[in-house]
Design a protein around this motif. Structure first.
Motif, PDB file in Angstrom:
ATOM      1  N   GLY A   1      -0.914  -6.021   1.152  1.00  0.00           N
ATOM      2  CA  GLY A   1      -1.926  -5.845   0.120  1.00  0.00           C
ATOM      3  C   GLY A   1      -1.464  -6.235  -1.273  1.00  0.00           C
ATOM      4  N   SER A   2      -0.425  -7.044  -1.361  1.00  0.00           N
ATOM      5  CA  SER A   2       0.056  -7.461  -2.677  1.00  0.00           C
ATOM      6  C   SER A   2      -1.012  -8.269  -3.415  1.00  0.00           C
ATOM      7  N   ARG A   3      -1.144  -8.008  -4.697  1.00  0.00           N
ATOM      8  CA  ARG A   3      -2.048  -8.758  -5.583  1.00  0.00           C
ATOM      9  C   ARG A   3      -3.502  -8.730  -5.105  1.00  0.00           C
ATOM     10  N   MET A   4      -3.887  -7.688  -4.359  1.00  0.00           N
ATOM     11  CA  MET A   4      -5.267  -7.602  -3.887  1.00  0.00           C
ATOM     12  C   MET A   4      -6.249  -7.623  -5.048  1.00  0.00           C
TER      13      MET A   4
ATOM     14  N   GLY B   1      -3.830   2.559  -8.288  1.00  0.00           N
ATOM     15  CA  GLY B   1      -2.941   1.591  -8.922  1.00  0.00           C
ATOM     16  C   GLY B   1      -3.388   0.174  -8.594  1.00  0.00           C
ATOM     17  N   ASP B   2      -2.603  -0.779  -8.769  1.00  0.00           N
ATOM     18  CA  ASP B   2      -1.288  -0.705  -9.362  1.00  0.00           C
ATOM     19  C   ASP B   2      -1.460  -0.729 -10.877  1.00  0.00           C
ATOM     20  N   ASN B   3      -0.986   0.308 -11.557  1.00  0.00           N
ATOM     21  CA  ASN B   3      -1.202   0.422 -12.982  1.00  0.00           C
ATOM     22  C   ASN B   3      -0.342  -0.530 -13.800  1.00  0.00           C
ATOM     23  N   ALA B   4       0.478  -1.330 -13.136  1.00  0.00           N
ATOM     24  CA  ALA B   4       1.168  -2.410 -13.827  1.00  0.00           C
ATOM     25  C   ALA B   4       0.216  -3.556 -14.137  1.00  0.00           C
ATOM     26  N   VAL B   5      -0.957  -3.566 -13.438  1.00  0.00           N
ATOM     27  CA  VAL B   5      -1.992  -4.567 -13.705  1.00  0.00           C
ATOM     28  C   VAL B   5      -3.293  -3.821 -14.010  1.00  0.00           C
ATOM     29  N   LEU B   6      -4.402  -4.166 -13.371  1.00  0.00           N
ATOM     30  CA  LEU B   6      -5.681  -3.535 -13.701  1.00  0.00           C
ATOM     31  C   LEU B   6      -5.721  -2.073 -13.282  1.00  0.00           C
ATOM     32  N   GLY B   7      -5.128  -1.744 -12.131  1.00  0.00           N
ATOM     33  CA  GLY B   7      -4.982  -0.347 -11.731  1.00  0.00           C
ATOM     34  C   GLY B   7      -6.201   0.305 -11.144  1.00  0.00           C
ATOM     35  N   MET B   8      -7.160  -0.479 -10.591  1.00  0.00           N
ATOM     36  CA  MET B   8      -8.372   0.105 -10.033  1.00  0.00           C
ATOM     37  C   MET B   8      -8.360   0.106  -8.508  1.00  0.00           C
TER      38      MET B   8
ATOM     39  N   ALA C   1      -2.007   0.500  10.617  1.00  0.00           N
ATOM     40  CA  ALA C   1      -1.493   1.590  11.447  1.00  0.00           C
ATOM     41  C   ALA C   1      -0.127   1.170  11.978  1.00  0.00           C
ATOM     42  N   GLY C   2       0.742   2.128  12.194  1.00  0.00           N
ATOM     43  CA  GLY C   2       2.059   1.806  12.730  1.00  0.00           C
ATOM     44  C   GLY C   2       3.140   1.663  11.684  1.00  0.00           C
ATOM     45  N   GLY C   3       2.839   1.992  10.443  1.00  0.00           N
ATOM     46  CA  GLY C   3       3.842   1.942   9.397  1.00  0.00           C
ATOM     47  C   GLY C   3       3.838   0.618   8.652  1.00  0.00           C
ATOM     48  N   THR C   4       4.308   0.672   7.421  1.00  0.00           N
ATOM     49  CA  THR C   4       4.363  -0.525   6.589  1.00  0.00           C
ATOM     50  C   THR C   4       5.686  -0.574   5.853  1.00  0.00           C
ATOM     51  N   GLY C   5       6.047  -1.746   5.375  1.00  0.00           N
ATOM     52  CA  GLY C   5       7.309  -1.934   4.668  1.00  0.00           C
ATOM     53  C   GLY C   5       7.234  -1.467   3.225  1.00  0.00           C
ATOM     54  N   ALA C   6       8.087  -2.052   2.396  1.00  0.00           N
ATOM     55  CA  ALA C   6       8.217  -1.607   1.012  1.00  0.00           C
ATOM     56  C   ALA C   6       6.999  -1.972   0.183  1.00  0.00           C
ATOM     57  N   MET C   7       6.656  -1.093  -0.709  1.00  0.00           N
ATOM     58  CA  MET C   7       5.671  -1.279  -1.779  1.00  0.00           C
ATOM     59  C   MET C   7       4.346  -1.901  -1.338  1.00  0.00           C
ATOM     60  N   PRO C   8       3.607  -1.240  -0.467  1.00  0.00           N
ATOM     61  CA  PRO C   8       2.247  -1.707  -0.188  1.00  0.00           C
ATOM     62  C   PRO C   8       1.398  -1.632  -1.457  1.00  0.00           C
ATOM     63  N   GLY C   9       0.522  -2.619  -1.626  1.00  0.00           N
ATOM     64  CA  GLY C   9      -0.336  -2.640  -2.802  1.00  0.00           C
ATOM     65  C   GLY C   9       0.335  -3.128  -4.070  1.00  0.00           C
ATOM     66  N   TYR C  10       1.480  -3.763  -3.948  1.00  0.00           N
ATOM     67  CA  TYR C  10       2.218  -4.224  -5.124  1.00  0.00           C
ATOM     68  C   TYR C  10       1.354  -5.166  -5.973  1.00  0.00           C
ATOM     69  N   LEU C  11       1.109  -4.776  -7.218  1.00  0.00           N
ATOM     70  CA  LEU C  11       0.312  -5.540  -8.174  1.00  0.00           C
ATOM     71  C   LEU C  11      -1.143  -5.729  -7.736  1.00  0.00           C
TER      72      LEU C  11
ATOM     73  N   ASN D   1       7.895   3.784   0.639  1.00  0.00           N
ATOM     74  CA  ASN D   1       8.304   3.191  -0.632  1.00  0.00           C
ATOM     75  C   ASN D   1       7.078   2.624  -1.328  1.00  0.00           C
ATOM     76  N   LEU D   2       6.475   3.414  -2.222  1.00  0.00           N
ATOM     77  CA  LEU D   2       5.301   2.994  -2.974  1.00  0.00           C
ATOM     78  C   LEU D   2       5.736   2.648  -4.396  1.00  0.00           C
ATOM     79  N   SER D   3       5.133   1.630  -4.975  1.00  0.00           N
ATOM     80  CA  SER D   3       5.495   1.221  -6.327  1.00  0.00           C
ATOM     81  C   SER D   3       5.351   2.404  -7.291  1.00  0.00           C
ATOM     82  N   PRO D   4       6.312   2.583  -8.222  1.00  0.00           N
ATOM     83  CA  PRO D   4       6.245   3.720  -9.154  1.00  0.00           C
ATOM     84  C   PRO D   4       5.072   3.649 -10.125  1.00  0.00           C
ATOM     85  N   SER D   5       4.382   2.506 -10.183  1.00  0.00           N
ATOM     86  CA  SER D   5       3.239   2.389 -11.086  1.00  0.00           C
ATOM     87  C   SER D   5       1.924   2.803 -10.424  1.00  0.00           C
ATOM     88  N   PHE D   6       1.997   3.509  -9.281  1.00  0.00           N
ATOM     89  CA  PHE D   6       0.837   4.169  -8.681  1.00  0.00           C
ATOM     90  C   PHE D   6       0.827   5.636  -9.104  1.00  0.00           C
ATOM     91  N   VAL D   7      -0.365   6.202  -9.238  1.00  0.00           N
ATOM     92  CA  VAL D   7      -0.528   7.577  -9.692  1.00  0.00           C
ATOM     93  C   VAL D   7      -1.209   8.390  -8.598  1.00  0.00           C
TER      94      VAL D   7
END
Length: 270
Positions: A174-177, A252-259, A185-195, A209-215
Motif C-alpha cells: 500500500g505504499s503511496r496509495m 496516516g501517512d501524516n508525512a504526506v496528506l495523511g487521510m 491476510a497472512g501478515g505483511t512486511g515492514a511499513m504497510p501504507g508507507y507514504l 512495523n508501522l511507519s511512526p508517522s501514523f496516529v
C-alpha cells in the motif's frame, strides 16, 4: 478456444494479442500466424501452441510458463484462464472481463487495471497492481485477488478498486496509495501504507512495523468495516470476516496528506 502449450517457449512472449476482442472474426489459420515472440526468433502462435475450439469469448491456455508476459492485457470482456504460471504484467490495463491464473504471476500483475476481475491462485511478484516506470498511478478499478503471497510494494500508488492478498505480503504494501482498498491476510512486511495519501488497508493482524508517522485512533465502531467484511465473504474472497465491528485504526501517512487508514482486529482484551 484452447491454446495447448507444445513446449516451453525459447524466448519471452507477449500474449496480449490473444484476447477475445482481438481474435474476433479471425480464422484459425490466421491466428496461428500471429507473432508472439519478442526477440529475433519471432515465434508465432503455431510455434508455441496447438489451437483448438472456436469460442473466442472463453480462452484457455492449457499450460503456463514464466515467459508468458502480458496475458489478457487490455481485456474488455470475456474470460481467460491459464492452467499454470504466467510472467510479467498479467492483466495489464484490464477494463472488463475475467482472468484466472491457476499458478503464480510475475511482477506488475494487474498494473493499470480499470475494471474486471483478476484472480491469481498462487503467488504474485513485486508491485502487484502498481504502475510501470514513469506512470503516476497504479490500479484504478476492478478486483484483484491473490490466493498466495504477494511481493513487495503491493498496491503501490493504487487509486481505485480492491486488491486482496490472502497469503501475506512483502514490505511496503500500500505504499503511496492515492485511494482504494487493500486487504492483506497472512501478515505483511515492514511499513504497510508507507507514504499513503488516502485509501484503506485492512489487515488480519497488527502490523509488526508501522511507519511512526501514523496516529492511533483507537477502536471506533465502524459500519464501513462491517459492510466490507460482509462483501469479502459474500464474494468468496474470504471465508470468515476479517475485522469485526470495532477494529483498531491508525490514520496516516501524516508525512504526506495523511487521510489514509490502516485497520486490523483488536487483540483479546483490547
Amino acid at each position: 478456444m484452447t491454446f495447448t502449450l507444445i513446449a516451453n517457449p525459447p524466448e519471452r512472449i507477449d500474449l496480449s494479442p490473444l484476447t477475445p476482442e482481438k481474435l474476433a472474426g479471425i480464422s484459425r489459420r490466421d491466428i496461428e500466424k500471429i507473432r508472439l515472440g519478442t526477440s529475433r526468433r519471432a515465434s508465432t502462435v503455431a510455434d508455441i501452441f496447438r489451437v483448438s475450439g472456436d469460442d473466442v469469448e472463453n480462452i484457455v491456455f492449457d499450460g503456463g510458463s514464466d515467459r508468458f508476459d502480458r496475458v489478457a492485457a487490455q481485456l474488455t470482456g470475456g474470460s481467460l484462464r491459464v492452467a499454470g504460471n504466467v510472467g510479467a504484467q498479467a492483466g495489464r490495463n484490464i477494463r472488463g472481463g475475467r482472468l484466472v491464473v491457476e499458478g503464480g504471476a510475475g511482477p506488475h500483475a494487474g498494473s493499470g487495471m480499470r475494471g474486471g476481475r483478476l484472480e491469481i491462485m498462487g503467488d504474485a511478484g513485486d508491485r502487484l497492481g502498481g504502475p510501470l516506470a514513469g506512470e503516476l498511478a497504479g490500479m484504478n478499478g476492478g478486483v484483484l485477488i491473490v490466493r498466495g503471497r504477494a511481493g513487495a510494494f503491493a498496491g503501490d500508488r493504487m487509486r481505485r478498486g480492491i486488491i486482496a492478498v490472502l497469503g501475506g505480503s512483502g514490505d511496503h504494501a500500500g505504499s503511496r496509495m492515492i485511494a482504494g482498498s487493500l486487504v492483506i491476510a497472512g501478515g505483511t512486511g515492514a511499513m504497510p501504507g508507507y507514504l499513503m495519501r488516502r485509501g484503506s488497508i485492512f489487515l488480519d493482524r497488527a502490523p509488526e512495523n508501522l511507519s511512526p508517522s501514523f496516529v492511533e485512533c483507537g477502536a471506533p465502531e465502524s459500519a464501513f468495516a462491517a459492510l466490507f467484511d460482509r462483501y469479502l465473504v459474500t464474494e468468496g474472497i474470504l471465508g470468515l470476516p476479517l475485522l469485526g465491528n470495532a477494529p483498531r485504526k491508525y490514520s496516516g501517512d501524516n508525512a504526506v496528506l495523511g487521510m489514509g487508514e490502516v485497520l486490523f482486529p483488536r487483540s483479546p482484551g483490547n
